[in-house]
Scaffold this active site. Structure first.
Site, PDB file in Angstrom:
ATOM      1  CB  CYS A   8      -0.943   0.071   1.209  1.00 42.11           C
ATOM      2  SG  CYS A   8      -1.891  -1.396   1.460  1.00 42.11           S
ATOM      3  N   GLY A  34      -0.714   0.314  -5.072  1.00 40.12           N
ATOM      4  CA  GLY A  34      -1.816  -0.276  -4.803  1.00 40.12           C
ATOM      5  C   GLY A  34      -3.051   0.247  -5.722  1.00 40.12           C
ATOM      6  CG  ASN A 108       3.026   0.528   3.081  1.00 41.98           C
ATOM      7  OD1 ASN A 108       4.077   0.998   2.946  1.00 41.98           O
ATOM      8  ND2 ASN A 108       2.846  -0.621   2.667  1.00 41.98           N
ATOM      9  N   GLY A 109       1.845  -2.120   5.667  1.00 45.12           N
ATOM     10  CA  GLY A 109       2.681  -2.837   6.055  1.00 45.12           C
ATOM     11  C   GLY A 109       1.901  -4.222   6.683  1.00 45.12           C
ATOM     12  CE1 TYR A 247       6.621  -5.535 -10.071  1.00 42.11           C
ATOM     13  CE2 TYR A 247       5.979  -5.549  -7.757  1.00 42.11           C
ATOM     14  CZ  TYR A 247       5.513  -5.341  -9.398  1.00 42.11           C
ATOM     15  OH  TYR A 247       4.346  -5.599  -9.722  1.00 42.11           O
TER      16      TYR A 247
HETATM   17  P1  AMP Z   1       5.567 -14.449 -11.785  1.00 40.44           P
HETATM   18  O1  AMP Z   1       6.928 -15.003 -11.651  1.00 40.44           O
HETATM   19  O2  AMP Z   1       4.820 -14.845 -12.630  1.00 40.44           O
HETATM   20  O3  AMP Z   1       4.877 -14.844 -10.234  1.00 40.44           O
HETATM   21  O4  AMP Z   1       5.666 -12.935 -11.641  1.00 40.44           O
HETATM   22  C1  AMP Z   1       7.080 -12.152 -11.483  1.00 40.44           C
HETATM   23  C2  AMP Z   1       6.696 -10.973 -11.615  1.00 40.44           C
HETATM   24  O5  AMP Z   1       5.770 -10.209 -11.011  1.00 40.44           O
HETATM   25  C3  AMP Z   1       8.254 -10.009 -11.397  1.00 40.44           C
HETATM   26  O6  AMP Z   1       8.657 -10.056 -12.681  1.00 40.44           O
HETATM   27  C4  AMP Z   1       7.822  -8.739 -11.050  1.00 40.44           C
HETATM   28  O7  AMP Z   1       7.577  -7.884 -12.019  1.00 40.44           O
HETATM   29  C5  AMP Z   1       6.304  -8.882 -10.453  1.00 40.44           C
HETATM   30  N1  AMP Z   1       6.139  -8.929  -9.117  1.00 40.44           N
HETATM   31  C6  AMP Z   1       7.008  -9.305  -8.031  1.00 40.44           C
HETATM   32  N2  AMP Z   1       6.767  -9.267  -6.880  1.00 40.44           N
HETATM   33  C7  AMP Z   1       5.468  -8.918  -6.917  1.00 40.44           C
HETATM   34  C8  AMP Z   1       4.499  -8.547  -5.958  1.00 40.44           C
HETATM   35  N3  AMP Z   1       4.582  -8.854  -4.799  1.00 40.44           N
HETATM   36  N4  AMP Z   1       3.272  -8.224  -6.506  1.00 40.44           N
HETATM   37  C9  AMP Z   1       2.816  -8.087  -7.937  1.00 40.44           C
HETATM   38  N5  AMP Z   1       3.891  -8.433  -8.843  1.00 40.44           N
HETATM   39  C10 AMP Z   1       5.156  -8.772  -8.418  1.00 40.44           C
END
Ligand code: AMP
Ligand code: SF4
Length: 458
Positions: A8, A34, A108-109, A247
């Site tokens: 968030c 978010g 957030n957390g 990320y």
């Molecule tokens: P996947 O391996 O298909 O589950 O998705 C990996 C991709 O999701 C990565 O390349 C990131 O860009 C993205 N990602 C990483 N962590 C998260 C997260 N907690 N929530 C949403 N997307 C994420």
């Protein structure tokens, strides 16, 4: 399969005219943290009014709505549900109007010991509206005795886990950060008052370039036009969430004094230095979060950085997904390979992380179907093998491909010609003086994990 989601964002405005409007711009800049819901609570000095709803900030708030929210102090929130479901009751800021005044909380957390605290509070008569842990923060503050600062101090000492939260009454805002320094929170002077944000990118859109981070275990009070600092505990450590750099955070944000784009570029350069023997033609980053790391890799290796993948940014939450039949006819709405760029080439494909492995597998397939001769996948973070209990929804351990398979097996699964990750030590090297939480990579959790120890064993 459950989708994985981001955490968030919180944003506060203290003593700036037309606070709701500034909130709107702040939340809009934090939208990447978010997209599930958005909310603003404004104080006019006498009472707190709030408005919140599901969806993006631009969809929830119209100009008339914002103009009607009078006052010069506000807190807001964009969320993706981590603890608690997606019910309307869990949308923040959470506001309470009691006999001793109004309080609003944006958080957030993730509170680790929220189940125990909730039970205790319920035993003392607290009635919860929703299931989220943010409401536990609000009730705990209300339960304590003394001035508002004393109550927040007592409550913060009882909360364990990762949190950055804002508490607003009729004329003050308190910003609070967890003792481990896991979740970010910064503030900056703005006109005659202050703004407070999960990320500094929200300040920059307001033309503010001077900002300060809250320290772990700190409470900052914004009242009567001054800022006061209190340490609710001296038992602190420095464990900034590594995923913020990898990320979540926007590349233009500065986290703990380090620009996120720079961090990612340096991570990409480390990957390139490990690839002295690799003979490839081009470097392609998965848009958007991996582009900085791909630029860093390209600069270090001397290979050209190319746009081999194009992302359509208009595929949002309400977008009607193509049916399986359409997908089979190659309807690739979100990500398309640029054939003229990748065809016949040996491609180094940089991604920020692999969580379940589905994205990398799909992208390797896309690049190969567009004629790429070889696809060498390089991940600008270590193997993601443990779930996060600190406000980042990473699904269960069973869903994490890095928990089940070794690197060679993951390489086979995603059908890449080779695969390499960063090591945990590489992350530390890039971070330099900045202490990191790396628990989802090394399993070394920094808190007690009250309610989650069992989940981890399963
Ligand atoms: P996947 O391996 O298909 O589950 O998705 C990996 C991709 O999701 C990565 O390349 C990131 O860009 C993205 N990602 C990483 N962590 C998260 C997260 N907690 N929530 C949403 N997307 C994420
Ligand atoms: Fe961030 Fe991973 Fe630590 Fe969670 S476990 S706070 S995602 S580094």
């Amino acid at each position: 399969m459950a989708e994985i989601h981001e955490e968030c964002g919180v944003f506060g405005v203290y003593h700036v005219e037309n606070a709701a409007m500034l909130e709107y711009y702040g939340l809009h800049s934090l939208q990447h943290r978010g997209q599930e819901s958005s909310g603003i609570a404004v104080s006019d000095g006498e009472t707190i009014n709030s408005y919140k709803g599901k969806g993006l900030t631009v969809d929830v708030f119209q100009k008339e709505k914002l103009s009607a929210m009078k006052g010069n102090t506000a807190i807001g929130h964009v969320r993706y549900s981590t603890a608690g479901g997606q019910e309307a009751e869990n949308i923040q800021p959470i506001v309470s109007k009691g006999h001793n005044g109004c309080l609003a909380v944006s958080h957030n957390g993730q509170i680790d010991n929220d189940v125990e605290l909730r039970l205790e509070l319920e035993n003392h008569g607290a009635i919860f509206q929703g299931t989220g842990d943010s409401e536990v923060i609000l009730h705990q503050i209300q339960y304590e005795r003394g001035t508002l600062l004393e109550r927040i101090t007592q409550a913060a000492r009882k909360l364990d886990g990762a949190f950055s939260f804002l508490v607003m009454d009729e004329d003050r805002i308190y910003a609070v950060r967890d003792r481990y320094g896991i979740r970010p929170l910064s503030y900056a002077p703005c006109r005659q008052g202050y703004v407070i944000s999960s990320e500094t990118c929200a300040f920059e859109v307001m033309g503010i370039y001077e900002s300060y981070d809250l320290k772990p275990g700190e409470i900052v009070e914004f009242s009567k036009d001054i800022v006061k600092h209190y340490q609710y505990t001296n038992d602190i450590s420095h464990h900034m969430c590594a995923m913020e750099y990898i990320y979540f955070a926007r590349p233009d944000s500065v986290v703990e004094g380090k620009n996120v784009h720079t961090f990612r570029k340096e991570s990409g350069a480390v990957l390139a230095r490990k690839d002295q023997d690799l003979h490839a033609d081009i470097v392609v980053g998965v848009p958007d979060s991996s582009l900085s790391a791909a630029i860093g890799y390209a600069e270090e290796s001397g290979l050209p950085f190319e746009t081999g993948l194009f992302k359509n940014r208009y595929v949002g939450r309400t977008f009607i997904q193509p049916t399986q039949a359409m997908r089979d006819q190659s309807v690739r709405m979100k990500l398309s390979p640029v054939e003229s760029v990748v065809s016949g080439k040996s491609v180094v494909m940089i991604d920020d992380s692999i969580v379940r492995g589905t994205t990398s597998r799909r992208i390797v397939q896309l690049l190969k179907s567009a004629g790429a001769k070889e696809v060498h996948v390089r991940i600008a973070s270590p193997v993601f093998a443990y779930p996060c209990f600190y406000g980042v929804d990473t699904s269960t351990r069973a869903e994490l491909i890095g928990a089940r398979l070794n690197v060679e097996e993951i390489c086979d699964y995603i059908k890449a010609d080779s695969l390499r990750y960063l090591e945990v030590e590489d992350m530390r090297e890039v971070a330099g003086q900045i202490g990191l939480c790396l628990a989802c990579f090394d399993g070394k959790y920094v808190t007690n994990l009250y309610t989650h120890g069992k989940e981890l064993e399963d």
